[in-house]
Write a protein that holds these residues in place. Structure first.
Motif, PDB file in Angstrom:
ATOM      1  N   THR A  50     -20.987  74.720   2.912  1.00 11.90           N
ATOM      2  CA  THR A  50     -20.293  75.921   2.435  1.00 11.90           C
ATOM      3  C   THR A  50     -18.816  75.900   2.810  1.00 11.90           C
ATOM      4  OG1 THR A  50     -22.354  77.174   2.718  1.00 11.90           O
ATOM      5  CG2 THR A  50     -20.324  78.438   2.444  1.00 11.90           C
ATOM      6  N   VAL A  51     -18.534  75.588   4.059  1.00  7.51           N
ATOM      7  CA  VAL A  51     -17.159  75.646   4.550  1.00  7.51           C
ATOM      8  C   VAL A  51     -16.292  74.565   3.894  1.00  7.51           C
ATOM      9  CG1 VAL A  51     -15.712  75.394   6.601  1.00  7.51           C
ATOM     10  CG2 VAL A  51     -17.826  76.714   6.730  1.00  7.51           C
ATOM     11  N   VAL A  52     -16.823  73.352   3.751  1.00  9.82           N
ATOM     12  CA  VAL A  52     -16.024  72.296   3.126  1.00  9.82           C
ATOM     13  C   VAL A  52     -15.828  72.585   1.639  1.00  9.82           C
ATOM     14  CG1 VAL A  52     -15.823  69.824   2.668  1.00  9.82           C
ATOM     15  CG2 VAL A  52     -16.766  70.605   4.830  1.00  9.82           C
ATOM     16  N   ALA A  53     -16.843  73.140   0.984  1.00  5.58           N
ATOM     17  CA  ALA A  53     -16.677  73.519  -0.422  1.00  5.58           C
ATOM     18  C   ALA A  53     -15.550  74.533  -0.572  1.00  5.58           C
ATOM     19  CB  ALA A  53     -17.986  74.087  -0.969  1.00  5.58           C
ATOM     20  N   THR A 314     -23.558  72.758  -5.033  1.00  5.18           N
ATOM     21  CA  THR A 314     -22.201  73.237  -5.291  1.00  5.18           C
ATOM     22  C   THR A 314     -21.198  72.400  -4.515  1.00  5.18           C
ATOM     23  OG1 THR A 314     -22.988  75.490  -5.684  1.00  5.18           O
ATOM     24  CG2 THR A 314     -20.651  75.229  -5.145  1.00  5.18           C
ATOM     25  N   PHE A 315     -21.508  72.129  -3.252  1.00  2.00           N
ATOM     26  CA  PHE A 315     -20.612  71.282  -2.457  1.00  2.00           C
ATOM     27  C   PHE A 315     -20.476  69.900  -3.071  1.00  2.00           C
ATOM     28  CE2 PHE A 315     -20.698  67.857   0.804  1.00  2.00           C
ATOM     29  CZ  PHE A 315     -19.331  67.855   1.074  1.00  2.00           C
ATOM     30  N   PHE A 316     -21.598  69.256  -3.394  1.00  2.00           N
ATOM     31  CA  PHE A 316     -21.520  67.884  -3.886  1.00  2.00           C
ATOM     32  C   PHE A 316     -20.909  67.803  -5.281  1.00  2.00           C
ATOM     33  CE2 PHE A 316     -24.770  67.144  -0.549  1.00  2.00           C
ATOM     34  CZ  PHE A 316     -24.087  66.150   0.129  1.00  2.00           C
ATOM     35  N   GLY A 317     -21.118  68.841  -6.096  1.00  2.00           N
ATOM     36  CA  GLY A 317     -20.459  68.868  -7.395  1.00  2.00           C
ATOM     37  C   GLY A 317     -18.952  68.967  -7.257  1.00  2.00           C
ATOM     38  N   LEU A 318     -18.493  69.858  -6.389  1.00  2.00           N
ATOM     39  CA  LEU A 318     -17.060  70.004  -6.157  1.00  2.00           C
ATOM     40  C   LEU A 318     -16.481  68.745  -5.504  1.00  2.00           C
ATOM     41  CD1 LEU A 318     -16.941  73.686  -4.866  1.00  2.00           C
ATOM     42  CD2 LEU A 318     -16.209  72.852  -7.110  1.00  2.00           C
ATOM     43  N   ALA A 319     -17.238  68.147  -4.584  1.00  2.00           N
ATOM     44  CA  ALA A 319     -16.778  66.925  -3.932  1.00  2.00           C
ATOM     45  C   ALA A 319     -16.625  65.795  -4.947  1.00  2.00           C
ATOM     46  CB  ALA A 319     -17.749  66.525  -2.828  1.00  2.00           C
ATOM     47  N   GLY A 320     -17.575  65.715  -5.899  1.00  2.00           N
ATOM     48  CA  GLY A 320     -17.465  64.701  -6.944  1.00  2.00           C
ATOM     49  C   GLY A 320     -16.227  64.901  -7.798  1.00  2.00           C
ATOM     50  N   LEU A 321     -15.959  66.149  -8.174  1.00  2.00           N
ATOM     51  CA  LEU A 321     -14.763  66.444  -8.969  1.00  2.00           C
ATOM     52  C   LEU A 321     -13.495  66.132  -8.177  1.00  2.00           C
ATOM     53  CD1 LEU A 321     -15.823  69.823 -10.632  1.00  2.00           C
ATOM     54  CD2 LEU A 321     -15.565  67.603 -11.767  1.00  2.00           C
ATOM     55  N   SER A 322     -13.532  66.374  -6.876  1.00  2.00           N
ATOM     56  CA  SER A 322     -12.381  66.049  -6.034  1.00  2.00           C
ATOM     57  C   SER A 322     -12.143  64.549  -6.003  1.00  2.00           C
ATOM     58  CB  SER A 322     -12.591  66.595  -4.619  1.00  2.00           C
ATOM     59  OG  SER A 322     -11.522  66.228  -3.766  1.00  2.00           O
ATOM     60  N   LEU A 323     -13.218  63.767  -5.848  1.00  2.00           N
ATOM     61  CA  LEU A 323     -13.073  62.310  -5.859  1.00  2.00           C
ATOM     62  C   LEU A 323     -12.516  61.816  -7.199  1.00  2.00           C
ATOM     63  CD1 LEU A 323     -16.322  61.046  -4.093  1.00  2.00           C
ATOM     64  CD2 LEU A 323     -13.996  60.993  -3.186  1.00  2.00           C
ATOM     65  N   PRO A 334     -13.441  59.902   1.063  1.00  2.00           N
ATOM     66  CA  PRO A 334     -14.746  59.394   0.616  1.00  2.00           C
ATOM     67  C   PRO A 334     -15.676  58.963   1.733  1.00  2.00           C
ATOM     68  CG  PRO A 334     -13.035  57.744   0.275  1.00  2.00           C
ATOM     69  CD  PRO A 334     -12.330  58.992   0.700  1.00  2.00           C
ATOM     70  N   VAL A 335     -15.181  58.815   2.948  1.00  2.00           N
ATOM     71  CA  VAL A 335     -16.031  58.446   4.080  1.00  2.00           C
ATOM     72  C   VAL A 335     -16.293  59.647   4.986  1.00  2.00           C
ATOM     73  CG1 VAL A 335     -16.273  56.996   6.128  1.00  2.00           C
ATOM     74  CG2 VAL A 335     -15.238  56.050   4.053  1.00  2.00           C
ATOM     75  N   TYR A 336     -15.246  60.336   5.394  1.00  2.00           N
ATOM     76  CA  TYR A 336     -15.373  61.443   6.337  1.00  2.00           C
ATOM     77  C   TYR A 336     -15.956  62.699   5.694  1.00  2.00           C
ATOM     78  CZ  TYR A 336     -12.521  59.056   9.902  1.00  2.00           C
ATOM     79  OH  TYR A 336     -12.037  58.183  10.848  1.00  2.00           O
ATOM     80  N   ALA A 337     -15.891  62.802   4.365  1.00  2.00           N
ATOM     81  CA  ALA A 337     -16.353  64.008   3.653  1.00  2.00           C
ATOM     82  C   ALA A 337     -15.661  65.251   4.202  1.00  2.00           C
ATOM     83  CB  ALA A 337     -17.873  64.149   3.720  1.00  2.00           C
ATOM     84  N   LEU A 338     -14.385  65.109   4.487  1.00  3.23           N
ATOM     85  CA  LEU A 338     -13.512  66.183   4.928  1.00  3.23           C
ATOM     86  C   LEU A 338     -12.212  66.088   4.148  1.00  3.23           C
ATOM     87  CD1 LEU A 338     -13.967  65.888   8.811  1.00  3.23           C
ATOM     88  CD2 LEU A 338     -14.777  67.786   7.384  1.00  3.23           C
ATOM     89  N   PRO A 339     -11.440  67.153   4.064  1.00  3.64           N
ATOM     90  CA  PRO A 339     -10.162  67.066   3.352  1.00  3.64           C
ATOM     91  C   PRO A 339      -9.289  65.932   3.895  1.00  3.64           C
ATOM     92  CG  PRO A 339     -10.704  69.357   3.801  1.00  3.64           C
ATOM     93  CD  PRO A 339     -11.728  68.532   4.526  1.00  3.64           C
ATOM     94  N   CYS A 340      -8.645  65.199   2.997  1.00  7.11           N
ATOM     95  CA  CYS A 340      -7.826  64.045   3.395  1.00  7.11           C
ATOM     96  C   CYS A 340      -6.745  64.427   4.393  1.00  7.11           C
ATOM     97  CB  CYS A 340      -7.192  63.406   2.157  1.00  7.11           C
ATOM     98  SG  CYS A 340      -8.362  62.527   1.100  1.00  7.11           S
ATOM     99  N   ALA A 341      -6.169  65.603   4.241  1.00  2.00           N
ATOM    100  CA  ALA A 341      -5.113  66.027   5.159  1.00  2.00           C
ATOM    101  C   ALA A 341      -5.633  66.121   6.587  1.00  2.00           C
ATOM    102  CB  ALA A 341      -4.534  67.368   4.708  1.00  2.00           C
TER     103      ALA A 341
END
Length: 365
Positions: A50-53, A314-323, A334-341
């Motif tokens: 939830t939080v990462v999404a 929802t998280f994985f869908g948004l993560a896919g769109l982000s990638l 793509p490894v840490y599954a956290l915002p790049c910043a």
């Protein structure tokens, strides 16, 4: 299925509202139901999704930081690990989620770094693998959880012979786990089709592929992949079906969660151009919840078209769109599954650890 007339335009406010209904509830005050009881052990991971999404939607300010921080810390066990909820046994899965959440909230100073590292190291087995907890289940997921938890905490994982430091400095650097043994174990899980399984000899699965490739990346060992990673990339590319979605293994239905497991794996080995990004984006949108009466998108993403949305997908869908670098989402590593910043800040804070830069793809094959 989503109407073709609907544009591929992310319903940002609807997603934020969908996710917001979960962060606005105190997890310690939820009603006692059978459904809640049987999923109690997953609460910490659900909080991470939830939080990462919300972070990808640039809406992290909606999270009640102090309340979430305090609850996460209540899930800590004296041994150093974290359970999935208060009173649950510690496990590597939830220890990683706890570390990810607290770093995302900027509350990493609250972590007892040494006890977490000791807990993770205690679960490494003689063959290099990791058990998930003291009960001894072995799974390549746990290898990745261990490696990523240590990397976020700034522990060096690069194999000694590939260190950029001098031999003297390399030997001085803290290495609480046997990285070479871990890499060797991961490679024993590689199959002839290029994929990876749960344990040596197990069927290739996209989720396990991500965990194994992610572990190799963190250890600076992607060069161990056979055929320069092409055999693995071919297996991953074949996971894309005619509707654009990915499945986890042959002859299975597509699922939005593989938008992450498959695409992130391809991204790590710099082979993400082997699949159709446009088709994948269309599939993710087809899994969006939709208001039938108004023919518009609602909040949340489901596993596949027509199903009920949930936080996980929802998280994985948004993560896919982000990638895919679509829909103006915050970039995810793509490894840490956290915002790049955030990952860049972790690296900058631990220069001696020689952490592998994963924010731009890390192919070493």
């Amino acid at each position: 299925m989503t109407s073709p007339a609907l544009p591929l335009q992310l319903p940002r406010s609807e997603h934020i509202a969908f996710l917001g209904q979960y962060v606005n509830r105190d997890v310690r005050a939820l009603p006692s139901t059978f459904e809640l009881w049987v999923t109690e052990h997953k609460k910490l991971s659900a909080a991470y999704w939830t939080v990462v999404a919300l972070a990808l939607l640039d809406a992290l300010d909606l999270v009640p930081r102090e309340r979430l921080r305090d609850w996460v810390l209540e899930c800590r066990d004296p041994c150093g690990g974290f359970g999935g909820d208060v009173g649950q046994d510690p496990h590597l899965l939830y220890t990683l989620s706890a570390v990810q959440i607290l770093f995302l909230l900027g509350e990493e100073a609250r972590l007892d770094r040494s006890s977490i590292i000791a807990y993770v190291a205690s679960l490494q087995q003689p063959d290099g693998s990791f058990a998930g907890d003291t009960w001894g289940e072995i799974d390549t997921r746990f290898c990745f959880c261990a490696a990523l938890t240590l990397a976020i905490l700034g522990v060096p994982l690069q194999q000694r012979e590939h260190s950029r430091n001098s031999p003297e400095k390399t030997n001085e650097i803290e290495r609480p786990i046997r990285t070479d043994a871990l890499v060797d174990y991961i490679m024993r899980c590689e199959n002839d089709d290029g994929g990876f399984g749960v344990i040596p000899g197990a069927e290739s699965h996209a989720g396990q592929v991500f965990c194994c490739v992610g572990t190799l990346a963190l250890c600076g060992a992607l060069y161990r992949l056979r055929d320069g990673g092409n055999r693995l990339a071919r297996w991953l590319a074949y996971r894309q079906l005619r509707n654009g979605g990915f499945n986890g293994r042959p002859d299975k239905l597509p699922d939005v969660c593989y938008s992450w497991w498959v695409l992130a794996s391809l991204k790590i080995i710099a082979k993400d151009h082997w699949i159709s990004a446009d088709a994948l984006e269309r599939f993710i949108f087809s899994c969006h919840a939709q208001r039938e009466s108004q023919n518009t998108y609602a909040g949340g993403i489901a596993d596949r078209p027509g199903d009920e949305p949930d936080v996980f997908h929802t998280f994985f869908g948004l993560a896919g769109l982000s990638l895919l670098e679509r829909q103006q989402l915050i970039a995810i590593d793509p490894v840490y599954a956290l915002p790049c910043a955030l990952v860049k800040r972790i690296h900058a804070a631990n220069p001696k650890a020689e952490l592998v830069d994963t924010t731009e793809g890390v192919s070493q094959v």
